[in-house]
Design a protein around this motif. Sequence first.
Motif: not given
Length: 412
Positions: A307-312
């Motif tokens: 959840s801390f990245g830019d990819v789901h």
Amino acid sequence: MDLLLRGGLVIDTEPSPVAMSGVDVLVSDGRIAAVGPGLVSESATVIDCTGRIVLPGFVDTHRHLWQTVLRSVASDVSLGQYIDVVLRSAGPRVRPEDVHAGTFAGALECLDSGITTVQDYAYSPTFAHASASVSALQASGIRALFGYGQPVFGPASAASDVARAAELADSLVSTALAPMGPSFAEMDEVVRTWELARGLGMRVVVHVGNGPTAGAPISALKAAGLLSSAITFVHGNSLEDAELSLIASAGAGVSIAPAVEARMGHGGPVVGRLRRLGVTTGLGVDVVSAVAGDMFSLMRATLMSASFGDVHVTPADVLRMATVEGAAAIGMDDRIGSLRVGKQADLVVLRANDVNLVGGVAHDPVNAVVTAAHPGNVELVMVGGRVVKRDGRLLTAGDPDAVLASAAHLVA
């Protein structure tokens, strides 16, 4: 013995996770012979899987199994403090019998929670230590990729000892070399160890980050002609995207350990970047000296860190990392990780009607396994068609006295 798992809620993971109700799985000669409804076999022993979830065994792509005898000693320390407590303090006192006790107990812990394959990044300052590790793995009944671990402090293992360890492999335990690697060793040593592994036909499993020796270790490997698909990189949180892209282009794998990486401060979560860059990714517990040793906890740590990245990243993505993609990350997806006919019958059966699963299974079984299941739901585990856990109990007994004796010796 042929086995027919009858009428389960079957979750396959290849090419992507899918749940199928009322499906049978036929196991013959240790392999998956057929998957589908209404299968018939006159010779097979039938296991009723009504109200059960059947899925491929989990693959732990990086664990130091010997540290089972040091469980929880490093749960509240930084990475630097972990190195002091475990490697500098306890490491020199580790005897072959300590390695055997920890590895055997750790392998049984894996099987008990549905991990049927583990990459054991072993502690092998001598051949006797390596032999003790392999002996413990073989006694447990787990499938393993034994990594002959080079000492962190002191000279690297002798090539002759590594070659002797490679000869200990059997149908369930294969071997890899686990050297220091370009992040921590000088390039002449890296070249020597990579050439050793190549000559013995061994995969390389190696910790990696941006230093302290090489700030761009993947680029360094490529420049030296050593970057290939036969490598599993571990962690890599501090690597730049350009370095991760080189891993993807080479077809190599990465093993991440989100629980340990978060707890010890390895760097920001990397799973989202790996997904975005197309890197084959597996999950690893790493060390039970710091975190829990089951795949269910690890899958949830992965999902939360994503959840801390830019990819789901979806629960289905995480389940693939815990099974078939994890198998690919250690070069074993031709044998394990899914229910494809012909693969080894490494299977896990969960009680779907347990209170923590029953509602979720009705909505989305894949999500329920990743977000709600726990080791207590594991009813049956099979490795290569051999049942190692039945009716919720392991069929191989552990040796708690040996673990306690080693723990007392190492932390005294």
